[in-house]
Write a protein that holds these residues in place. Sequence first.
Motif, PDB file in Angstrom:
ATOM      1  N   ASP B  68       0.862  -1.303   0.141  1.00 47.24           N
ATOM      2  CA  ASP B  68      -0.186  -0.065   0.182  1.00 47.24           C
ATOM      3  C   ASP B  68       0.714   1.344   0.074  1.00 47.24           C
ATOM      4  OD1 ASP B  68      -2.149  -1.440  -0.148  1.00 47.24           O
ATOM      5  OD2 ASP B  68      -2.532  -1.424   2.056  1.00 47.24           O
ATOM      6  N   LEU B  69       1.764   1.083   0.830  1.00 43.00           N
ATOM      7  CA  LEU B  69       2.873   2.380   0.868  1.00 43.00           C
ATOM      8  C   LEU B  69       3.247   2.692  -0.465  1.00 43.00           C
ATOM      9  CD1 LEU B  69       4.705   4.367   2.314  1.00 43.00           C
ATOM     10  CD2 LEU B  69       6.135   2.621   2.832  1.00 43.00           C
ATOM     11  N   ILE B  70       3.853   1.567  -1.143  1.00 47.06           N
ATOM     12  CA  ILE B  70       4.431   1.738  -2.449  1.00 47.06           C
ATOM     13  C   ILE B  70       3.542   2.497  -3.503  1.00 47.06           C
ATOM     14  CG2 ILE B  70       5.536   0.555  -4.494  1.00 47.06           C
ATOM     15  CD1 ILE B  70       6.476  -1.498  -2.628  1.00 47.06           C
ATOM     16  N   GLU B  71       2.135   1.744  -3.337  1.00 46.01           N
ATOM     17  CA  GLU B  71       1.184   2.484  -4.441  1.00 46.01           C
ATOM     18  C   GLU B  71       0.914   3.757  -3.883  1.00 46.01           C
ATOM     19  OE1 GLU B  71      -2.937   0.426  -5.888  1.00 46.01           O
ATOM     20  OE2 GLU B  71      -1.186  -0.675  -5.655  1.00 46.01           O
ATOM     21  N   TYR B  72       0.844   4.284  -2.707  1.00 40.27           N
ATOM     22  CA  TYR B  72       0.410   5.762  -2.581  1.00 40.27           C
ATOM     23  C   TYR B  72       1.471   6.710  -2.645  1.00 40.27           C
ATOM     24  CZ  TYR B  72      -3.253   3.180   0.201  1.00 40.27           C
ATOM     25  OH  TYR B  72      -4.271   2.495   0.724  1.00 40.27           O
ATOM     26  N   ALA B  73       2.500   6.016  -2.704  1.00 39.76           N
ATOM     27  CA  ALA B  73       3.987   6.925  -3.001  1.00 39.76           C
ATOM     28  C   ALA B  73       3.872   7.156  -4.397  1.00 39.76           C
ATOM     29  CB  ALA B  73       5.135   6.411  -2.374  1.00 39.76           C
ATOM     30  N   LEU B  74       3.662   6.002  -5.171  1.00 37.62           N
ATOM     31  CA  LEU B  74       3.471   6.020  -6.651  1.00 37.62           C
ATOM     32  C   LEU B  74       2.537   7.142  -6.852  1.00 37.62           C
ATOM     33  CD1 LEU B  74       4.072   2.438  -7.731  1.00 37.62           C
ATOM     34  CD2 LEU B  74       5.717   4.156  -7.653  1.00 37.62           C
ATOM     35  N   ASN B  75       1.368   7.193  -6.656  1.00 43.36           N
ATOM     36  CA  ASN B  75       0.326   7.957  -6.971  1.00 43.36           C
ATOM     37  C   ASN B  75       0.630   9.579  -6.603  1.00 43.36           C
ATOM     38  OD1 ASN B  75      -1.151   6.071  -7.838  1.00 43.36           O
ATOM     39  ND2 ASN B  75      -2.467   6.003  -5.968  1.00 43.36           N
ATOM     40  N   ARG B  76       1.315   9.474  -5.495  1.00 35.96           N
ATOM     41  CA  ARG B  76       1.601  11.018  -5.201  1.00 35.96           C
ATOM     42  C   ARG B  76       2.721  11.661  -5.933  1.00 35.96           C
ATOM     43  NH1 ARG B  76       2.134  13.190   1.064  1.00 35.96           N
ATOM     44  NH2 ARG B  76       0.005  12.466   1.443  1.00 35.96           N
ATOM     45  N   ASN B  77       3.594  10.907  -6.235  1.00 34.05           N
ATOM     46  CA  ASN B  77       4.815  11.122  -7.058  1.00 34.05           C
ATOM     47  C   ASN B  77       4.241  11.507  -8.282  1.00 34.05           C
ATOM     48  OD1 ASN B  77       7.274  10.097  -9.180  1.00 34.05           O
ATOM     49  ND2 ASN B  77       7.948  11.036  -7.068  1.00 34.05           N
ATOM     50  N   VAL B  78       3.480  10.766  -9.179  1.00 36.30           N
ATOM     51  CA  VAL B  78       3.201  11.029 -10.319  1.00 36.30           C
ATOM     52  C   VAL B  78       2.248  12.245 -10.443  1.00 36.30           C
ATOM     53  CG1 VAL B  78       1.037  10.548 -11.946  1.00 36.30           C
ATOM     54  CG2 VAL B  78       2.725   8.639 -11.169  1.00 36.30           C
ATOM     55  N   ALA B  79       1.483  12.674  -9.452  1.00 38.01           N
ATOM     56  CA  ALA B  79       0.681  13.848  -9.297  1.00 38.01           C
ATOM     57  C   ALA B  79       1.598  15.033  -9.144  1.00 38.01           C
ATOM     58  CB  ALA B  79      -0.115  14.013  -8.065  1.00 38.01           C
ATOM     59  N   LYS B  80       2.775  14.786  -8.441  1.00 35.36           N
ATOM     60  CA  LYS B  80       3.790  15.915  -8.287  1.00 35.36           C
ATOM     61  C   LYS B  80       4.393  16.168  -9.607  1.00 35.36           C
ATOM     62  CE  LYS B  80       7.911  15.126  -6.523  1.00 35.36           C
ATOM     63  NZ  LYS B  80       9.038  14.705  -5.879  1.00 35.36           N
ATOM     64  N   HIS B  81       4.767  15.192 -10.230  1.00 33.53           N
ATOM     65  CA  HIS B  81       5.435  15.737 -11.491  1.00 33.53           C
ATOM     66  C   HIS B  81       4.656  16.284 -12.415  1.00 33.53           C
ATOM     67  CE1 HIS B  81       9.527  13.835 -10.627  1.00 33.53           C
ATOM     68  NE2 HIS B  81       8.908  12.675 -10.324  1.00 33.53           N
ATOM     69  N   PHE B  82       3.532  15.564 -12.573  1.00 32.81           N
ATOM     70  CA  PHE B  82       2.575  16.469 -13.647  1.00 32.81           C
ATOM     71  C   PHE B  82       2.174  17.533 -13.281  1.00 32.81           C
ATOM     72  CE2 PHE B  82       1.539  11.849 -15.250  1.00 32.81           C
ATOM     73  CZ  PHE B  82       2.614  11.759 -15.531  1.00 32.81           C
ATOM     74  N   GLU B  83       2.104  17.942 -12.120  1.00 36.48           N
ATOM     75  CA  GLU B  83       1.806  19.377 -11.533  1.00 36.48           C
ATOM     76  C   GLU B  83       3.024  20.217 -11.789  1.00 36.48           C
ATOM     77  OE1 GLU B  83      -0.134  19.721  -7.760  1.00 36.48           O
ATOM     78  OE2 GLU B  83      -1.903  19.011  -8.634  1.00 36.48           O
ATOM     79  N   ASP B  84       4.078  19.906 -11.824  1.00 34.66           N
ATOM     80  CA  ASP B  84       5.479  20.445 -12.028  1.00 34.66           C
ATOM     81  C   ASP B  84       5.216  21.030 -13.621  1.00 34.66           C
ATOM     82  OD1 ASP B  84       6.625  20.390  -9.751  1.00 34.66           O
ATOM     83  OD2 ASP B  84       7.977  18.803 -10.017  1.00 34.66           O
ATOM     84  N   LEU B  85       4.940  20.025 -14.425  1.00 30.32           N
ATOM     85  CA  LEU B  85       4.666  20.246 -15.903  1.00 30.32           C
ATOM     86  C   LEU B  85       4.099  21.487 -16.226  1.00 30.32           C
ATOM     87  CD1 LEU B  85       4.214  16.901 -17.581  1.00 30.32           C
ATOM     88  CD2 LEU B  85       6.366  18.076 -17.462  1.00 30.32           C
ATOM     89  N   LEU B  86       2.895  21.717 -15.371  1.00 30.32           N
ATOM     90  CA  LEU B  86       2.072  22.762 -15.889  1.00 30.32           C
ATOM     91  C   LEU B  86       2.490  23.675 -14.971  1.00 30.32           C
ATOM     92  CD1 LEU B  86      -1.390  21.158 -14.786  1.00 30.32           C
ATOM     93  CD2 LEU B  86      -0.711  21.781 -16.891  1.00 30.32           C
ATOM     94  N   ARG B  87       3.251  23.957 -13.872  1.00 33.83           N
ATOM     95  CA  ARG B  87       3.831  24.988 -13.171  1.00 33.83           C
ATOM     96  C   ARG B  87       4.872  25.656 -14.176  1.00 33.83           C
ATOM     97  NH1 ARG B  87       7.446  24.792  -9.349  1.00 33.83           N
ATOM     98  NH2 ARG B  87       7.603  22.525  -9.363  1.00 33.83           N
ATOM     99  N   TRP B  88       5.598  24.833 -14.755  1.00 34.90           N
ATOM    100  CA  TRP B  88       6.593  25.176 -15.472  1.00 34.90           C
ATOM    101  C   TRP B  88       6.189  26.162 -16.962  1.00 34.90           C
ATOM    102  CZ3 TRP B  88       9.263  19.865 -15.804  1.00 34.90           C
ATOM    103  CH2 TRP B  88       9.693  19.554 -14.563  1.00 34.90           C
TER     104      TRP B  88
END
Lengths: 90, 354
Positions: B68-88
């Motif tokens: 579960d920890l792995i899965e949540y971390a993956l989801n959160r990481n994906v969200a972070k990266h894609f929000e970065d794309l928009l931020r830039w």
Amino acid sequence: MIEALELTTVLVTLLQQGGQTVEAAPAIPTGAAAALAVGLAALGAGYAERGIGAAAVGAIAENDEMFGRGLILTVLPETLVILALVVVFV
Amino acid sequence: MIDTEKTSGPGNYEYVIARVRSRRASLFDDDDYRKLTRMGPGEIARFMEESEYESEMNALGARHSGVDLIEYALNRNVAKHFEDLLRWSEGELYGYIARYLRKFDVWNVKTIVRGKYSGESRENVETDLIRAGEFDEGLLDELLAAGSIQGVIERLDSTRYGDALAAAYEEYEETDVLVPIENALDRAFYEDLLTGLPTEPSRPMELYVEFLSAEVDFRNLRNAFRIARSGADMEAAEYYIEGGDLFTPAEIRQLAGDMDRLVEHVRQSRYGEELRDGLDALEEAGSLLEFERAVDAALLEYSRRLSSRYPLSICPVLAYVLAKEREVDNIRAIARGREGGLSQEEIENELVIL
């Protein structure tokens, strides 16, 4: 870019007209022509550096080690201006 | 909520692409996957703590554990990266990326609807969301708080998915399967991607369309093969997504019943070369799973080719989004596979690695 092109056409016509009326002296003095050459070269270099600089800053933001390489690549178009500077001394 | 018309101008491609390329380079490679497939869930978690996923693993480590920890971390990481794309990004580039990231709205709505369908608790559903799309926190909270699937769909009424969902809901009530709803969401998403673009044709837009029509083609292809394979008496045209150029609705209706002709049609198309191995596997072993993985790999390969052919365009960004999603799917498959006691070989068969 377009402005630069228009400028050159104006200059060319000026030169041609100058050639017709006054045979001996050029339309723009040599000093001014050299200054123009350097200026245009600097404009081109600036335009090139804009894109490279943006990419370099992006790369550095991701990875600090890219600083040196990014800096070198960014200033590479600057050589254009240095070459254009030669014109001043000829 | 993301505004697709944020700023004017073509956008800062150089900056965004330099960053995207750097991030793409730090995705897991073959060696990492080989190591991961030999590890147990605990080791995978430790491996991830020392990688790209460090901050997420640390933030979530106190509350969750194991897979579960792995899965949540993956989801959160994906969200972070894609929000970065928009931020830039700025200008038109921003608009294109924002449109594409609506994918995650669709994913979130699907997750919530599935959660309601199976009666999961709110917390369980919430951790599975990927907060990278257009819907803001408030709307997602409302959706999570809705009492039933009907409630979810009513709240989405004012969004772009409203009409499609309302129609699908009636079908859902008759049949009690989620397929119509999920399908309606997918269709609404892909059709929105390729319509309503700025009318003025431009080079970046052409490339955007080229990239996405490939994705739509591959999705249609997969649906067609699933229908042909299952032999189910389904109307193939109902699952057809507009915007691709591999099939027309008429063609897909004809071909969906006949596996051999479908394979032949794909061989003749412009993806024939990339999909050759997958098609061979399909014809020999009749393994649809293997073929679908080949389709995924071919799409990744195609996206990579487009992004090196057009380095200063939207393509590298979209290719990165695809590759990142793929990585997350792979890690999840490994972790879940290890947990379920699959052998190393079986897990490797599940992965899509280029």
